[in-house]
Design a protein around this motif. Structure first.
Motif, PDB file in Angstrom:
ATOM      1  N   VAL A 181       0.582  -1.404  -0.117  1.00  0.00           N
ATOM      2  CA  VAL A 181       0.050  -0.250   0.555  1.00  0.00           C
ATOM      3  C   VAL A 181       0.544   1.094   0.009  1.00  0.00           C
ATOM      4  CG1 VAL A 181      -1.385   1.032   1.440  1.00  0.00           C
ATOM      5  CG2 VAL A 181      -1.592  -1.231   0.703  1.00  0.00           C
ATOM      6  N   ALA A 182       2.160   0.468   0.685  1.00  0.00           N
ATOM      7  CA  ALA A 182       3.053   2.468   1.106  1.00  0.00           C
ATOM      8  C   ALA A 182       3.439   2.267  -0.347  1.00  0.00           C
ATOM      9  CB  ALA A 182       3.586   2.139   2.128  1.00  0.00           C
ATOM     10  N   ILE A 183       3.916   1.816  -0.754  1.00  0.00           N
ATOM     11  CA  ILE A 183       4.975   1.691  -1.782  1.00  0.00           C
ATOM     12  C   ILE A 183       3.730   2.122  -3.378  1.00  0.00           C
ATOM     13  CG2 ILE A 183       5.759   0.289  -4.512  1.00  0.00           C
ATOM     14  CD1 ILE A 183       7.003  -1.569  -2.003  1.00  0.00           C
ATOM     15  N   LEU A 184       2.512   1.448  -3.747  1.00  0.00           N
ATOM     16  CA  LEU A 184       1.582   2.507  -4.530  1.00  0.00           C
ATOM     17  C   LEU A 184       1.233   3.708  -4.324  1.00  0.00           C
ATOM     18  CD1 LEU A 184      -0.211   2.134  -7.001  1.00  0.00           C
ATOM     19  CD2 LEU A 184      -1.753   1.316  -5.883  1.00  0.00           C
ATOM     20  N   GLN A 185       1.163   3.985  -3.257  1.00  0.00           N
ATOM     21  CA  GLN A 185       0.953   5.418  -2.458  1.00  0.00           C
ATOM     22  C   GLN A 185       2.497   6.439  -2.676  1.00  0.00           C
ATOM     23  OE1 GLN A 185       0.035   5.376   1.797  1.00  0.00           O
ATOM     24  NE2 GLN A 185      -2.410   4.722   1.301  1.00  0.00           N
ATOM     25  N   SER A 186       3.344   5.742  -2.320  1.00  0.00           N
ATOM     26  CA  SER A 186       4.446   6.753  -2.741  1.00  0.00           C
ATOM     27  C   SER A 186       4.868   6.898  -4.412  1.00  0.00           C
ATOM     28  CB  SER A 186       5.833   6.037  -1.990  1.00  0.00           C
ATOM     29  OG  SER A 186       6.804   7.413  -2.175  1.00  0.00           O
ATOM     30  N   VAL A 193      12.856   8.947  -4.365  1.00  0.00           N
ATOM     31  CA  VAL A 193      13.675   8.241  -4.116  1.00  0.00           C
ATOM     32  C   VAL A 193      12.783   7.223  -2.716  1.00  0.00           C
ATOM     33  CG1 VAL A 193      15.407   8.849  -2.786  1.00  0.00           C
ATOM     34  CG2 VAL A 193      15.604   9.815  -4.539  1.00  0.00           C
ATOM     35  N   ASP A 194      11.610   8.015  -2.482  1.00  0.00           N
ATOM     36  CA  ASP A 194      11.401   7.450  -1.428  1.00  0.00           C
ATOM     37  C   ASP A 194      10.410   5.891  -2.106  1.00  0.00           C
ATOM     38  OD1 ASP A 194      11.013   9.982   0.213  1.00  0.00           O
ATOM     39  OD2 ASP A 194       9.584  10.595  -0.300  1.00  0.00           O
ATOM     40  N   VAL A 195      10.347   5.992  -2.598  1.00  0.00           N
ATOM     41  CA  VAL A 195       9.816   4.383  -3.433  1.00  0.00           C
ATOM     42  C   VAL A 195      10.552   3.661  -3.350  1.00  0.00           C
ATOM     43  CG1 VAL A 195       7.903   3.854  -5.155  1.00  0.00           C
ATOM     44  CG2 VAL A 195       8.030   5.603  -4.862  1.00  0.00           C
ATOM     45  N   GLN A 196      12.066   3.417  -3.846  1.00  0.00           N
ATOM     46  CA  GLN A 196      13.307   2.621  -3.869  1.00  0.00           C
ATOM     47  C   GLN A 196      13.838   2.467  -2.252  1.00  0.00           C
ATOM     48  OE1 GLN A 196      16.258   5.307  -5.883  1.00  0.00           O
ATOM     49  NE2 GLN A 196      14.993   4.137  -8.151  1.00  0.00           N
ATOM     50  N   THR A 197      13.601   3.250  -1.820  1.00  0.00           N
ATOM     51  CA  THR A 197      13.756   3.134   0.357  1.00  0.00           C
ATOM     52  C   THR A 197      12.347   2.101   0.701  1.00  0.00           C
ATOM     53  OG1 THR A 197      14.366   5.766   0.784  1.00  0.00           O
ATOM     54  CG2 THR A 197      13.881   4.178   2.417  1.00  0.00           C
ATOM     55  N   LEU A 198      11.183   2.428   0.024  1.00  0.00           N
ATOM     56  CA  LEU A 198      10.180   1.245   0.299  1.00  0.00           C
ATOM     57  C   LEU A 198      10.638  -0.082  -0.131  1.00  0.00           C
ATOM     58  CD1 LEU A 198       7.563   3.953   0.457  1.00  0.00           C
ATOM     59  CD2 LEU A 198       8.094   2.500   2.474  1.00  0.00           C
ATOM     60  N   VAL A 199      10.632   0.109  -1.441  1.00  0.00           N
ATOM     61  CA  VAL A 199      11.129  -1.401  -1.789  1.00  0.00           C
ATOM     62  C   VAL A 199      12.287  -2.372  -2.163  1.00  0.00           C
ATOM     63  CG1 VAL A 199      11.128  -2.443  -4.267  1.00  0.00           C
ATOM     64  CG2 VAL A 199       9.989  -0.687  -4.024  1.00  0.00           C
ATOM     65  N   ASN A 200      12.371  -1.139  -1.201  1.00  0.00           N
ATOM     66  CA  ASN A 200      14.314  -2.094  -1.205  1.00  0.00           C
ATOM     67  C   ASN A 200      14.332  -2.576   0.158  1.00  0.00           C
ATOM     68  OD1 ASN A 200      15.798  -1.932  -3.326  1.00  0.00           O
ATOM     69  ND2 ASN A 200      17.702   0.093  -2.142  1.00  0.00           N
ATOM     70  N   ARG A 201      13.577  -1.884   1.357  1.00  0.00           N
ATOM     71  CA  ARG A 201      13.346  -2.677   2.749  1.00  0.00           C
ATOM     72  C   ARG A 201      12.682  -3.323   2.502  1.00  0.00           C
ATOM     73  NH1 ARG A 201       9.570   1.239   6.051  1.00  0.00           N
ATOM     74  NH2 ARG A 201       7.899  -0.165   5.269  1.00  0.00           N
ATOM     75  N   HIS A 202      11.234  -3.497   1.920  1.00  0.00           N
ATOM     76  CA  HIS A 202      10.394  -4.827   1.950  1.00  0.00           C
ATOM     77  C   HIS A 202      10.661  -5.870   1.315  1.00  0.00           C
ATOM     78  CE1 HIS A 202       7.411  -7.130   0.698  1.00  0.00           C
ATOM     79  NE2 HIS A 202       7.284  -7.425  -0.708  1.00  0.00           N
ATOM     80  N   LEU A 203      11.868  -5.774  -0.451  1.00  0.00           N
ATOM     81  CA  LEU A 203      12.628  -7.213  -0.663  1.00  0.00           C
ATOM     82  C   LEU A 203      13.489  -7.401  -0.027  1.00  0.00           C
ATOM     83  CD1 LEU A 203      13.504  -5.575  -4.225  1.00  0.00           C
ATOM     84  CD2 LEU A 203      10.943  -7.382  -3.334  1.00  0.00           C
ATOM     85  N   ASP A 204      14.174  -6.266   0.896  1.00  0.00           N
ATOM     86  CA  ASP A 204      15.279  -7.432   2.362  1.00  0.00           C
ATOM     87  C   ASP A 204      14.330  -8.051   2.791  1.00  0.00           C
ATOM     88  OD1 ASP A 204      17.852  -6.600   3.321  1.00  0.00           O
ATOM     89  OD2 ASP A 204      16.919  -6.057   4.503  1.00  0.00           O
TER      90      ASP A 204
END
Length: 218
Positions: A181-186, A193-204
Motif C-alpha cells: 500500500v505504501a509503495i503504491l501511494q508513494s 527516492v522514497d519509493v526505492q527506499t520502500l521497495v528496498n526495505r520490502h525486498l530485503d
C-alpha cells in the motif's frame, strides 16, 4: 511442426510441479532426475518431461549429468543474486514510472492489492503470494522497458515459488500488505527516492525470510 497444445500444457504442469518441489526442498539437492522415471510418475510420454527438465536447467535449478539431470536447487548465493537483480529491476521501474510524461495506469497494481487484501482476509497464503507477485509484475511492466520486462519474466516463475516459501515464514502478512500500500501511494506522489527506499526495505525482508527458510531446509 508446431508442438501440440496438450503436450505444451503437460510440459508446463510438470515443470511447475518439479520447480515447486525443488524449491520447497521436497526433492533434495543432488537427487538424480531420470526422464523415464519422471514420465512414469506423471503418467506421460518422455517429450513433456524432456521439455520440463530443459527449462529447469535454463533456470539453474538442475543441470545435465551423465545419466539424467541432477538437482542443483537454490543455494544462498543463488537467492542473493536473484534478489540483487530484482531490486535493480524494480528501482529502474520506479525511476521510469515517476519520470514518465505519459500517464501511468494504476489498475494493475490496484487489482493486485485487492487480491492481496482478499487473500489476507481468507488466510490464503498461496493466493496472497500470487497477488503479491502480480503487484511487482505490474510495477515492472509499467516501466515500459520491454527488455527488462522480458528478462523479469524468465525469473518470475522461480520467484513465484520463492514467495510461497517466504510468506509461509510470516505469522501475520499484514505488514507485507501495508508495504505494498505504501509503495503504491508513494509511486502516485512521484518521489522515486522514497519509493526505492520502500521497495528496498520490502525486498530485503523477503530475502531474509528466504534465507531463513533455506537454513531450515538444510
Amino acid at each position: 511442426m508446431a508442438t501440440p497444445l496438450r503436450m505444451r500444457l503437460l510440459g508446463q504442469q510438470i515443470v511447475d510441479d518439479l520447480r515447486r518441489r525443488i524449491i520447497h526442498g521436497d526433492i533434495a539437492h543432488g537427487a538424480r532426475l531420470v526422464e523415464t522415471e519422471i514420465a512414469d510418475e506423471y503418467e506421460v510420454s518422455r517429450g513433456p518431461v524432456r521439455d520440463a527438465l530443459t527449462l529447469l536447467a535454463t533456470e539453474g535449478l538442475v543441470y545435465k549429468g551423465r545419466q539424467g539431470y541432477i538437482v542443483r536447487g537454490l543455494g544462498e548465493q543463488d537467492v542473493r543474486d536473484m534478489y540483487e537483480v530484482r531490486v535493480a529491476f524494480e528501482e529502474i521501474a520506479v525511476e521510469h514510472i515517476v519520470s514518465s510524461d505519459a500517464s501511468v495506469s494504476w489498475e494493475g497494481m490496484e487489482s493486485a492489492l485487492a487480491g492481496m487484501e482478499s487473500a489476507l482476509g481468507q488466510d490464503d497464503i498461496g493466493a496472497y503470494a500470487q497477488s503479491d507477485l502480480t503487484f511487482h509484475d505490474e510495477l515492472i511492466k509499467d516501466s515500459g522497458n520491454q527488455r527488462m520486462i522480458g528478462f523479469w519474466h524468465t525469473l518470475m516463475p522461480t520467484f513465484s515459488v520463492m514467495l510461497e516459501v517466504t510468506n509461509a515464514q510470516d505469522v501475520d502478512l499484514t505488514p507485507s500488505f501495508d508495504d505494498h500500500v505504501a509503495i503504491l501511494q508513494s509511486l502516485r506522489k512521484g518521489t522515486s527516492v522514497d519509493v526505492q527506499t520502500l521497495v528496498n526495505r520490502h525486498l530485503d525482508g523477503s530475502l531474509r525470510r528466504m534465507m531463513r527458510a533455506l537454513q531450515q531446509q538444510n
